[in-house]
Scaffold this motif. Structure first.
Motif, mmCIF file in Angstrom:
data_model
loop_
_atom_site.group_PDB
_atom_site.id
_atom_site.type_symbol
_atom_site.label_atom_id
_atom_site.label_comp_id
_atom_site.label_asym_id
_atom_site.label_seq_id
_atom_site.Cartn_x
_atom_site.Cartn_y
_atom_site.Cartn_z
ATOM 1 N N ASP A 210 0.830 -1.199 0.000
ATOM 2 C CA ASP A 210 0.000 0.000 0.000
ATOM 3 C C ASP A 210 0.869 1.255 0.000
ATOM 4 N N ARG B 136 -6.198 -5.377 5.691
ATOM 5 C CA ARG B 136 -6.183 -4.040 5.094
ATOM 6 C C ARG B 136 -6.311 -2.961 6.159
ATOM 7 N N THR C 278 -3.349 0.152 6.366
ATOM 8 C CA THR C 278 -3.424 0.405 4.934
ATOM 9 C C THR C 278 -4.503 1.427 4.632
#
Length: 326
Positions: A257, A309, A313
């Protein structure tokens, strides 16, 4: 009527015997009209002045109501030699105790709060020292029954190892690389190139006088943790296998990311990690022969969950289902 009762200017009557003149001094130990007391040595030779060799100013003035003769300079005064000066400390009394300091200077509610905070810190420190001791100690009954709790406390932040003192230190360069399947902004699924995360860390450290601990050790320790808990077929060989896999996966997702893998707005669906190991060449004067062929260890594809995630991120749209592992 007495002749002296007529006033201070009265004279005695001729032919009459003189009346005894009353003594104007009050009896000994009584005060006069001006508040002074009389002394029993009035008119005696001792009261005429100080001894020979002493000046009148050297005599200490008497306090009102004090019938005791004060000593002169140089004469014994109790157990000490009097020097003609007053001792103010005798009148000041004992010294005052110093004001309270530290926690004692606080009010009672703050003292209780400070005591509770110190108690919590002390308990946490004792628990941490005990966990570290059980981690480095040989296998025993406690570690067998509570090994998982000890490992969860220690790994990965407080892991202990002895590689610095190993007789045969590491002689290999290990590069950790990763690629990913990402869903682009137009909805297309793409596979990115291989990102050499170890090389990116090396570039950040090179020329940096104060490199961070994360740049130096985070990725390397995560890979060592994974290798130590998996066999050559990449199967976990203990209770820490799942933990090491999750730790490594979240690190590489965060790094992808950061590098904006797949373009702006792309969402990582699954990742694949591999290592490329090469031997450090021996010095020219050494007769040792080592292979210069790199050894590649490639792991299977790992699906990326929403929890992965969320671990630092950027937010992305959820597909509703995770991509299956290849």
């Amino acid at each position: 009527m007495d002749a002296y009762d007529k006033g201070s200017n009265a004279r005695p009557v001729p032919g009459e015997p003189e009346a005894a003149v009353p003594d104007s001094r009050p009896p000994e130990g009584q005060e006069t009209s001006d508040g002074h007391e009389t002394a029993d040595d009035h008119g005696t030779p001792d009261s005429q002045g100080p001894p020979v060799g002493q000046t009148p100013s050297a005599r200490i003035p008497q306090q009102y109501g004090d019938q005791q003769e004060q000593p002169y300079e140089g004469q014994p005064y109790g157990d000490q030699q009097y020097d003609g000066q007053y001792d103010d400390t005798a009148l000041a009394g004992p010294p005052l105790p110093p004001p309270p300091a530290g926690i004692a200077a606080l009010s009672l509610p703050y003292q209780i709060a400070a005591a509770l905070a110190l108690a919590v810190v002390a308990v946490a420190a004792c628990v941490h020292v005990g966990m570290v001791f059980l981690h480095v100690a040989p296998s025993n009954t406690v570690t067998k029954q509570h090994g998982q709790a000890i490992d969860e406390w220690i790994y990965p932040e407080f892991e202990q190892n002895w590689k610095l003192f190993a007789p045969n230190p590491l002689q290999q360069n290990i590069a950790v690389q990763v690629r990913a399947d990402v869903r682009a902004a137009d909805g297309e699924i793409r596979t990115t190139r291989w990102y050499d995360l170890s090389a990116l860390d090396g570039a950040a450290i090179d020329g940096n006088l104060l490199p961070s601990h994360t740049q130096q050790n985070e990725l390397r320790r995560a890979w060592d943790f994974f290798v130590a808990t998996h066999d050559n077929a990449n199967r976990p060989n203990g209770l820490r296998g799942a933990l090491s896999e999750k730790y490594l996966r979240r690190i590489v997702v965060l790094r992808l990311d950061r590098e904006q893998a797949g373009g702006r707005g792309a969402v990582v669906q699954q990742v694949q990690v591999r290592s490329r190991t090469t031997n450090v060449p021996p010095p020219k004067w050494s007769q040792e022969q080592v292979s210069d062929k790199p050894i590649v260890r490639q792991l299977p594809w790992w699906p990326v969950s929403e929890a992965d995630r969320a671990a630092g991120t950027r937010p992305g749209e959820s597909t509703g289902t995770e991509a299956s592992a290849r």
